[in-house]
Structures are given as C-alpha cells and as structure tokens.
Motif scaffolding. Structure first.
Motif, PDB file in Angstrom:
ATOM      1  N   LEU A  66       0.762  -1.110  -0.058  1.00 56.32           N
ATOM      2  CA  LEU A  66      -0.030  -0.033   0.021  1.00 56.32           C
ATOM      3  C   LEU A  66       0.783   1.268  -0.186  1.00 56.32           C
ATOM      4  O   LEU A  66       2.124   1.397   0.301  1.00 56.32           O
ATOM      5  CB  LEU A  66      -0.912   0.077   1.302  1.00 56.32           C
ATOM      6  CG  LEU A  66      -2.010  -1.129   1.584  1.00 56.32           C
ATOM      7  CD1 LEU A  66      -2.504  -0.835   2.676  1.00 56.32           C
ATOM      8  CD2 LEU A  66      -2.948  -1.201   0.257  1.00 56.32           C
ATOM      9  N   SER A  67       0.357   2.304  -0.497  1.00 58.31           N
ATOM     10  CA  SER A  67       1.009   3.550  -0.687  1.00 58.31           C
ATOM     11  C   SER A  67       0.692   4.326   1.010  1.00 58.31           C
ATOM     12  O   SER A  67       0.022   3.631   1.794  1.00 58.31           O
ATOM     13  CB  SER A  67       0.323   4.819  -1.320  1.00 58.31           C
ATOM     14  OG  SER A  67      -0.874   5.034  -0.861  1.00 58.31           O
ATOM     15  N   LYS A  68       1.454   4.960   1.446  1.00 62.28           N
ATOM     16  CA  LYS A  68       1.618   5.473   2.978  1.00 62.28           C
ATOM     17  C   LYS A  68       0.176   6.156   3.172  1.00 62.28           C
ATOM     18  O   LYS A  68      -0.308   5.631   4.318  1.00 62.28           O
ATOM     19  CB  LYS A  68       2.553   6.891   2.931  1.00 62.28           C
ATOM     20  CG  LYS A  68       2.768   7.129   4.389  1.00 62.28           C
ATOM     21  CD  LYS A  68       3.829   8.139   4.495  1.00 62.28           C
ATOM     22  CE  LYS A  68       3.982   8.743   5.835  1.00 62.28           C
ATOM     23  NZ  LYS A  68       3.382  10.112   5.960  1.00 62.28           N
ATOM     24  N   GLY A  69      -0.602   6.744   2.280  1.00 59.74           N
ATOM     25  CA  GLY A  69      -1.712   7.277   2.685  1.00 59.74           C
ATOM     26  C   GLY A  69      -2.792   6.076   2.883  1.00 59.74           C
ATOM     27  O   GLY A  69      -3.529   6.287   3.801  1.00 59.74           O
ATOM     28  N   MET A  70      -2.723   5.152   1.857  1.00 55.18           N
ATOM     29  CA  MET A  70      -3.531   3.995   2.234  1.00 55.18           C
ATOM     30  C   MET A  70      -3.237   3.281   3.345  1.00 55.18           C
ATOM     31  O   MET A  70      -4.293   2.839   3.957  1.00 55.18           O
ATOM     32  CB  MET A  70      -3.467   3.253   0.783  1.00 55.18           C
ATOM     33  CG  MET A  70      -4.465   3.610  -0.275  1.00 55.18           C
ATOM     34  SD  MET A  70      -4.475   2.133  -1.312  1.00 55.18           S
ATOM     35  CE  MET A  70      -3.144   2.516  -2.438  1.00 55.18           C
ATOM     36  N   GLY A  71      -2.081   3.054   3.455  1.00 50.26           N
ATOM     37  CA  GLY A  71      -1.842   2.296   4.968  1.00 50.26           C
ATOM     38  C   GLY A  71      -2.346   3.268   6.168  1.00 50.26           C
ATOM     39  O   GLY A  71      -2.872   2.537   6.908  1.00 50.26           O
ATOM     40  N   GLN A  72      -2.217   4.450   6.011  1.00 48.27           N
ATOM     41  CA  GLN A  72      -2.752   5.378   7.070  1.00 48.27           C
ATOM     42  C   GLN A  72      -4.312   5.089   7.339  1.00 48.27           C
ATOM     43  O   GLN A  72      -4.920   5.086   8.369  1.00 48.27           O
ATOM     44  CB  GLN A  72      -2.414   6.714   6.916  1.00 48.27           C
ATOM     45  CG  GLN A  72      -2.606   7.535   8.267  1.00 48.27           C
ATOM     46  CD  GLN A  72      -2.003   8.902   7.994  1.00 48.27           C
ATOM     47  OE1 GLN A  72      -0.885   9.182   7.390  1.00 48.27           O
ATOM     48  NE2 GLN A  72      -2.708   9.815   8.794  1.00 48.27           N
ATOM     49  N   LYS A  73      -5.272   4.950   6.037  1.00 48.45           N
ATOM     50  CA  LYS A  73      -6.491   4.981   6.047  1.00 48.45           C
ATOM     51  C   LYS A  73      -6.801   3.368   6.806  1.00 48.45           C
ATOM     52  O   LYS A  73      -7.847   3.235   7.500  1.00 48.45           O
ATOM     53  CB  LYS A  73      -7.073   5.025   4.681  1.00 48.45           C
ATOM     54  CG  LYS A  73      -7.902   6.321   4.640  1.00 48.45           C
ATOM     55  CD  LYS A  73      -7.918   6.506   3.157  1.00 48.45           C
ATOM     56  CE  LYS A  73      -9.232   5.725   2.451  1.00 48.45           C
ATOM     57  NZ  LYS A  73      -9.464   6.029   1.134  1.00 48.45           N
ATOM     58  N   VAL A  74      -5.894   2.521   6.264  1.00 51.56           N
ATOM     59  CA  VAL A  74      -6.072   1.116   6.658  1.00 51.56           C
ATOM     60  C   VAL A  74      -5.946   1.438   8.337  1.00 51.56           C
ATOM     61  O   VAL A  74      -7.009   0.535   9.160  1.00 51.56           O
ATOM     62  CB  VAL A  74      -5.266   0.063   6.232  1.00 51.56           C
ATOM     63  CG1 VAL A  74      -5.313  -1.070   6.940  1.00 51.56           C
ATOM     64  CG2 VAL A  74      -5.549   0.086   4.980  1.00 51.56           C
ATOM     65  N   GLN A  75      -5.142   1.928   8.662  1.00 49.98           N
ATOM     66  CA  GLN A  75      -4.758   1.978  10.287  1.00 49.98           C
ATOM     67  C   GLN A  75      -5.874   2.501  11.041  1.00 49.98           C
ATOM     68  O   GLN A  75      -6.179   2.138  12.225  1.00 49.98           O
ATOM     69  CB  GLN A  75      -3.378   2.585  10.616  1.00 49.98           C
ATOM     70  CG  GLN A  75      -3.121   2.425  12.053  1.00 49.98           C
ATOM     71  CD  GLN A  75      -1.681   2.783  12.330  1.00 49.98           C
ATOM     72  OE1 GLN A  75      -0.884   2.975  11.335  1.00 49.98           O
ATOM     73  NE2 GLN A  75      -1.104   2.281  13.605  1.00 49.98           N
ATOM     74  N   VAL A  76      -6.477   3.744  10.286  1.00 49.18           N
ATOM     75  CA  VAL A  76      -7.704   4.190  10.882  1.00 49.18           C
ATOM     76  C   VAL A  76      -9.008   3.387  11.071  1.00 49.18           C
ATOM     77  O   VAL A  76      -9.540   3.359  12.123  1.00 49.18           O
ATOM     78  CB  VAL A  76      -7.924   5.560  10.066  1.00 49.18           C
ATOM     79  CG1 VAL A  76      -9.207   6.359  10.706  1.00 49.18           C
ATOM     80  CG2 VAL A  76      -6.863   6.713  10.240  1.00 49.18           C
ATOM     81  N   LEU A  77      -9.043   2.699  10.157  1.00 50.18           N
ATOM     82  CA  LEU A  77     -10.080   1.738  10.080  1.00 50.18           C
ATOM     83  C   LEU A  77      -9.834   0.830  11.061  1.00 50.18           C
ATOM     84  O   LEU A  77     -10.778   0.273  11.848  1.00 50.18           O
ATOM     85  CB  LEU A  77     -10.448   1.119   8.658  1.00 50.18           C
ATOM     86  CG  LEU A  77     -10.760   2.216   7.667  1.00 50.18           C
ATOM     87  CD1 LEU A  77     -10.770   1.271   6.297  1.00 50.18           C
ATOM     88  CD2 LEU A  77     -11.880   2.668   7.969  1.00 50.18           C
ATOM     89  N   SER A  78      -8.494   0.304  11.296  1.00 50.48           N
ATOM     90  CA  SER A  78      -8.366  -0.722  12.347  1.00 50.48           C
ATOM     91  C   SER A  78      -8.601  -0.398  13.694  1.00 50.48           C
ATOM     92  O   SER A  78      -8.781  -0.864  14.690  1.00 50.48           O
ATOM     93  CB  SER A  78      -7.116  -1.337  12.033  1.00 50.48           C
ATOM     94  OG  SER A  78      -5.896  -0.494  12.496  1.00 50.48           O
ATOM     95  N   ALA A  79      -8.350   0.994  13.817  1.00 51.71           N
ATOM     96  CA  ALA A  79      -8.573   1.561  15.314  1.00 51.71           C
ATOM     97  C   ALA A  79     -10.067   1.674  15.806  1.00 51.71           C
ATOM     98  O   ALA A  79     -10.231   1.637  16.711  1.00 51.71           O
ATOM     99  CB  ALA A  79      -7.870   2.943  15.196  1.00 51.71           C
TER     100      ALA A  79
END
Lengths: 317, 527
Positions: free
Chosen positions: A134-147
């Motif tokens: 994933l790109s950095k931004g996408m990774g961050q979105k995934v992390q928000v979702l996982s939170a």
C-alpha cells in the motif's frame, strides 16, 4: 450515559527534569467531536498516552468512561497513534480484523466488519493486498479503520490527517462525522486548523504542557476581537470615536502604496457590533475609502494569537 | 488470557509464513540428505590415483606393493560387510557397521606382508562369491548385486628418459613437473595426474633407527624412504606404506636375530578381550551395549538440539519485537492489551514455532531414515531410536521449555530497548557468549557428568537447562535435580518479572538504547 466520557483533573507528567504535561484539567462531553490542538512538543501525545494508560501520570487523576484506568475499558476505546505502523506482511482485511479481535470482537464479526469498512471507505480492491504494497496514505487509512473497527464509544486519533492527500482528508472527515452521528465520541489532535474548524464541537489548546484554551469554536473566535481594515486618506477619528470600535492601530504593510498618501488602519470592534454601521459612519463623515475589509478571525489566528511567540520560537528551533 | 492467545496465534501464524522459518525447517533435512549423498558419491567417484615406485634398494618394493594391496582388500571386505548389513533381513542392533568395520580393521592389520598374497589369491579365486552364497539366505529379496570397489591406487610406469637407478636428487628434479601436476602421466592413452612418488634409495638400510643408537635426524631423512605428494590430506597411502615397510624390517630383524617369525606372529595375534560392564544394570545384562553408549551420549544430542532451537527462537523474538517497535505497532497493541499479555503472547507464539521446527526436524529425520536405508543411516536410526525410547524425553521437554522461558525473557527485554537490530547486537553480545558456554562444555560434561564443573554449572540458572540435560543420563544426585529445578524456576519467574518491567518501559522508548544505569532505574520502577 455519563455526561462526560473523559475527565482529567490536574494531570502532570515529567520526564526527568522536563515537564511534558503540567497540571492539565478538562472534560469531554459524550458524543462530541473534540479537537486537541497545540504546537509540536506541546504534550498532546503524552496526554493521549496517559489517557490510554500507556503512560502513568505523575500527578492527578483521569476518569475515562466511568473508570479510573483505561485498561478496564480498553475494549470501548479506539486509538490511532501519532506514528503509524502496521504489520507489513499481513493482508489488509486481516490486520483490521486482528486489531478488532484484540478489542474483544469475535473473529467472524471482525472479518465481516473489516470488509464492510473497506468497502465503505473506498479500499475494497485492496482487501486482499499485503500492507507493504500500500501507499503511505492508504496504509494510514487502513490504520484508522483498524482503530475504529470495533465500534468504540470513544475514539482517540493522534494526528489522523498528517500525510493524507486532500481527497483522503475528506474521506477521513467523513468517517469522523459518521462516527459522531452514531453517537461515538471522537477526540483528534491536529496541526491543521481548518479540520478542527470544520469538525470540532469543542477544542482544547495546549502549549508547553499547559492548557491555554478549552471551549467551543465560538468561544475561540471571541478571544480575538473582530477586526475591520480600512485604507483611506485623511483623518478617521470620527470612526474611532464610535461606540462599536474598541481601538484602532495603524499598520504599515509592505504592499501598501504609501506614495498615494493613504493610510492603513486596523480597527478592533465589539462582539455584537455591526460592520455595516461602521461603513455607514465612514460615508457620513466623508472618509474616502480605498479599502474596507471585514474579517472573522480564523482559528489559525486564534491559535497563533494564543500560542504567540512561543510557538514561533519553537518551530524555529 | 484470550488476548494472550490471540497474540500468540498471530505470532505463530505470521512466523510460519516467513521464508526464514521454512528455510530453518528445510535446511536440516537438506543438509542431512546432502551429507549422505555426497559421502556416497565421493566414495564412489574418487578417481583412480596413480603412483610411481622407484625402489633402488630392491628390498622394499614388495612391501609397498603389499601395503597397497592390503588397503584394497580392506576396502573390499568393508564394502562387502556394509553390503551384507544393508541388505540383511533382520537387523541385529549389536552388529553395527562401525563394529564390523573395526573387526575388519583388526583382521587386516594382523595380516603379515607375506600373507597379503594369500588373501589376494582367495579373493581372486572367488572367495567373496563363496561368502556371498553363504550370506544369501539372510539377505532381503531384491537386494542389488554386490559390486566390489575399484582399485584406488594404481602403479604407473616411469615416464621415459628417467633413470630409475640414478641419483635420487636428480630423479626428483626430473620428475618435478609430474609431481607438481604441470605434466600429466600417460596411462593407457589417458592423461592422469601423478598422485605420489615413493622413492626408496639404495642405501635405505643405513637409515634404520634402532633402540640405543642416536637417530641421525638429518641423515636418516635423506637416506630413508621418500614419499612425494602434493596432496597433504590423504594420508592413507603413506601410513599404509610406513606400516608395511616397518613390518618387513621387523621381520628381517627377527630373522637376523634367529627368532622364528611364525612364533612372533602368533604372539602378536594373542589378545585378551575386555568387556565393559555397567553395575547399574540387571544381573546378566551388565554388558555395555552400543545402545548403552548411545544413551550416555544422547544428552549431548539433546543439548545440541536445544541450543539450535533456542538460538533460532530467541533471535526471532528479538527481531520481531524490534520490528514492532520500529514500526510503532506496539503503541496500538498497548492500547488494546497489557504489556504483560503482549510479552507472554509473543513468548508463547514464538515458542510454539520453535517446537514446530523441532518436530519438523524429527519428522524429516524419520522419513530420511525410512527412505534412505543404508549402513550410514542405520547408525543414525539406532542412535535415534535410543534417543526417543529413553527416559530422557521428559527431561528434554522440561529443560527446553525452561531454557526457552529464561532466554526469551532476556531477549525480549533487550529487544524492547532497541530500535534497530544493529543496536541490539551490542546488547546481545554478552548473551551470545553465555549461550556458547554450554556448547563448548557439552562433550566435557558428558564424559564427567557428576564432576565438579558439571555440578557447579548446574547451579547457575543460565546454564542449568543445558547442563542438567547433559547430565540427565548419568543419574545426577537428587539434591542437584530438585535443587537446581527450584533455582531455575525461581530465576525464570524473576527474569520474566524483571523483563516485564523493562519491556513495559522499553517498548515506548525512542532514541538510543539506554545505559546500564537507566536499565537499573527501569528495574526499580514501580509501575
């Protein structure tokens, strides 16, 4: 339901001689979107870590969801740390579902919830991809979702917008508003005042570990008096004498054309004053205006005003 | 508990998916197969080695020839026994290839130079075929035919233009291009490197050393037999020649002194057997068998297995903790689980993958033995069956788990303090050195399992699992078994408690790894 999801009373934290957080108290009403603002190194992350019981405060007490310790209610909290990181080798859906199961969700629900979230926030095609792709931004979105996958009552997001492009920032704003609509309380820290301005019901501003401001957006705006900018030739004393005007300062902006003989004034006006009346007053007194500006101070101005030279000094360090 | 299980399961699942894990699992059987495959291949493919013999004295050429013949006879007989053992129907655990080979060695060594020809004749006139007919009823069906090994050392003709009776120094000078491999010999129209030159000078008898006479060191080497070869590692040929020539010289001595050679030979072949008995065994079964010897040495195998598996697991634990830390995943985790749950989850998850590796190794070992029958694997399979049937298994399980818990605790704490593997390396160094100690003392302790060093080491918790495992077959005193176990368990509890403290504070640290003082402060921290 309690009135406040979170209450801090006189909380302090020291690292050796350095005081990271100094006697902070505030309360966050249930169901609000709460902005946590402050310059770099203000103590935001330390405060958040203490709220989550990752760090222990040296002094003061914290009440979170009716408990004195976040550990007891950790399944009801969602947390996105400031520095983002995910297991690189795991698949996107698996990581969201894993963090949800760590928050007490059962495996099956967690999996379907992961796919649901990925679909809703535009990552459906990446569900089976590995995080490292994933790109950095996408990774961050995934992390928000996982939170937030486990539908926590209280969501704490530390700098959720940093590193996101404008489109994804909007998606994230949408996510925060969605959560608020479902009655979840969202706390987020940020540097970007526009987000706070758009989203927050209330906000807390800290600098150098101390609380500087705590209140609604309107309260914040009230801190800086409203201003009217005038450019004209001749005397403006007739206007400054008006009851609505608190004071006048002459400015000398570089862009201003001084050769024409016009002067540049900034008037501070009362909270309730009507700028129309001031304009009218100018006409009545035959003041030849070359410019008339009425601006609502932005949160950015309030921020700079409140943090002042400290912040500037800090950012230069 | 649930959190711990979730973390352990994820660690396990992720670990099992890594390439390193599979490399670790597959490498062992691959090495095993590789070693045996190569051994067999090398044994079969060793090229024929050509040598030159120049006997100016005319007295010892026969002895050199006999030595080489004897080596060949030894190989044929050993190959034959190996063949019979590999293809027999029922295995007799007492009759191992090692033992059979020792018997053949003894037999060949007893054969005098003048008898070599006799044995050769027996072989040539079909002696082995006769033995084969005798053995056939005991061989399994479909056994391949016996193929005797090729001759390994073959005499080559002296290259043209070299005077065999000339000055030795001159001969060497002339032959130097062949000796160094610059020029190949031509044997049967094919080129082959000269393996060795055996030069026996005319005056060789003046170099004989007798008791009482001062050895003329420099002189004797000049006049003695010269063995020229650029291959320094294969010493079979020079050793055999030396033995054979000495035997000839001694025979000559006996004759000159009027002693009957046959008498001497008979005296030399007289021997007394020595039985090794174990007082701890039941009456009538005291004889020390191969299995008993294996059992005594089995703990060494276990210690080694423990060491390798432990090394693998703790290293993985370390790099995994550092990865989580440098990835900042740790903070999310800590918002969901307690540091203790996280630590224990990791410990169990990775411990489980370590155990999986051991099982995979054992399994591949079994499969290897089952599908690769041969004399070499037979020894292994026996060792293995002793290993598994012995009462040592519970010891191994206990000490493996204990050792793992102890070292994992320490390595987790180290991992939690570092942001990169590079930083961890300096902190790991002392631990690695400590871990080497049991490996170095392994054989020594097996030989003296209840000696002072073994006993002292048993009481040092970091060494207890290894040392006590090492001593397990030797019935260590009860006080040692119980006492060290208590000390070990207490140390594990202490280590896990302390490393829990360090872990909790370490995982959120950024920047340089702490100094010792800071670590001590962490240990004293109340939270």
């Amino acid at each position: 339901m309690q009135e406040h999801v979170l209450e801090l009373n006189g909380v302090s934290k020291h690292y050796g001689k350095f005081t990271a957080v100094d006697d902070i108290s505030f309360a966050i009403p249930t169901g609000s979107i709460y902005g946590f603002l402050g310059p770099n190194g203000a103590g935001k992350t330390t405060t958040i870590r203490m709220i989550l019981d990752i760090l222990k405060p040296d002094k003061g007490s914290i009440n979170i969801l009716g408990e004195s310790c976040a550990l007891n209610v950790r399944h009801r909290i969602g947390y996105l740390p400031e520095e983002k990181g995910l297991y690189k080798k795991m698949r996107v859906w698996a990581i969201i579902s894993y963090f949800a199961t760590l928050k007490g969700m059962d495996k099956k629900t967690a999996k379907s919830r992961a796919f649901e979230l990925l679909e809703r926030y535009g990552l459906k095609d990446y569900a089976e991809a590995r995080v490292e792709s994933l790109s950095k931004g996408m990774g961050q979105k995934v992390q928000v979702l996982s939170a937030v996958a486990h539908r926590p009552e209280l969501v704490i997001l530390d700098e959720p917008f940093s590193g996101l492009d404008p489109v994804n920032q909007e998606v994230l704003e949408q996510l925060i508003q969605d959560m608020a609509q479902e009655g979840q309380t969202v706390i987020f820290s940020t540097h970007i005042m526009q987000h706070a301005e758009r989203l927050c019901d209330r906000m807390l501003l800290i600098a150098k570990g101390q609380k500087i401001f705590d209140g609604t957006l309107a309260d914040a705006h009230a801190i800086i008096p409203r201003r009217v900018t005038l450019e004209c030739q001749g005397d403006i004393s007739a206007v400054t004498k008006s009851a609505d005007v608190l004071g006048a300062i002459e400015r000398f902006p570089e862009t201003h054309n001084r050769a024409a003989g016009s002067r540049h004034w900034e008037l501070q006006i009362k909270e309730q004053a009507d700028p129309q009346k001031i304009l009218q007053c100018c006409f009545e007194n035959n003041i030849a205006l070359t410019r008339f500006d009425y601006t609502q101070p932005s949160l950015h101005d309030v921020f700079v005003h409140l943090v002042g030279s400290d912040a500037r000094e800090h950012s230069l360090r | 508990m649930r959190m711990m299980r979730l973390i352990a399961m994820r660690e396990y699942a992720e670990n099992v998916k890594t390439k390193g894990f599979w490399a670790g699992i597959l490498l062992f059987p691959l090495i095993l197969v590789g070693v045996f495959f190569f051994q067999t291949m090398l044994a079969e493919s060793t090229p024929t080695r050509h040598y030159l013999l120049i006997d100016q004295s005319g007295q010892y050429g026969e002895a050199v020839d006999a030595a080489i013949r004897q080596e060949q006879q030894r190989r044929i007989l050993q190959a034959f026994v190996d063949y019979v053992l590999a293809n027999r129907i029922a295995a007799n655990p007492e009759q191992t290839p090692a033992r059979a080979n020792a018997q053949i060695d003894q037999f060949i060594d007893d054969v005098g130079v003048d008898e070599v020809a006799g044995l050769d004749q027996w072989l040539e006139s079909g002696g082995l075929d006769f033995a084969l007919t005798l053995a056939t009823p005991y061989l399994r069906e479909g056994a391949p035919a016996f193929v005797p090994p090729r001759e390994q050392f073959v005499l080559a003709a002296l290259p043209e233009g070299i005077d065999a009776q000339g000055d030795p120094e001159q001969i060497i000078e002339q032959l130097r291009p062949w000796l160094t491999g610059e020029r190949p010999l031509v044997v049967d129209g094919q080129g082959s490197n000269l393996f060795a030159l055996i030069l026996i000078p005319a005056q060789v008898n003046t170099a004989i050393v007798r008791p009482g006479a001062t050895a003329l060191a420099a002189d004797s080497t000049n006049n003695g037999i010269q063995y020229w070869a650029s291959n320094l590692t294969d010493t079979r040929l020079p050793n055999a020649i030396e033995r054979s020539i000495n035997s000839t010289i001694r025979n000559n001595e006996f004759i000159t002194r009027g002693v009957d050679v046959q008498v001497v030979r008979n005296v030399q072949r007289t021997r007394m057997p020595l039985s090794r008995l174990d007082p701890r065994k039941a009456e009538g079964q005291e004889a020390v068998s191969v299995a008993d010897t294996f059992r005594q040495w089995a703990p060494v195998g276990f210690v080694y297995l423990m060491f390798i598996s432990l090394m693998q697991s703790v290293q993985y634990l370390l790099s995994n903790t550092i990865e989580e830390k440098s990835n900042r995943i740790i903070e999310v985790l800590l918002a969901s689980v307690t540091p203790l749950e996280l630590m224990m989850g990791k410990l169990f998850g990775i411990g489980l993958s370590g155990i999986t590796t051991i099982f995979a190794w054992l399994l591949s070992f079994f499969l290897f033995i089952a599908f690769y029958p041969g004399t070499e694997t037979e020894l292994l399979s026996q060792f293995f069956s002793v290993l598994l049937s012995s009462d040592l298994i519970p010891y191994f399980i206990f000490y493996f788990l204990a050792g793992y818990a102890l070292y994992a605790g320490i390595f987790l704490a180290i991992g939690s303090l570092c942001n990169t593997l590079k930083e961890a390396q300096s902190l790991m160094m002392p631990m690695m050195m400590i871990l080497i100690v049991p490996l170095v003392t392994m054989t020594f302790i097996a030989q003296d399992p209840n000696g002072p060093v073994a006993r002292i080491m048993s009481w040092i918790p970091l060494f207890t699992p290894f040392t006590m495992m090492n001593r397990a077959a030797a019935d260590p005193p009860m006080i040692d078994v119980i006492g060290t176990t208590i000390v070990l368990l207490l140390s594990i509890a202490l280590v896990l408690w302390l490393s829990g403290k360090i872990f909790r504070q370490g995982v959120l640290r950024t920047g340089q790894p702490p100094r010792i003082v800071e670590v001590l402060r962490m240990l004293g921290h109340k939270h």
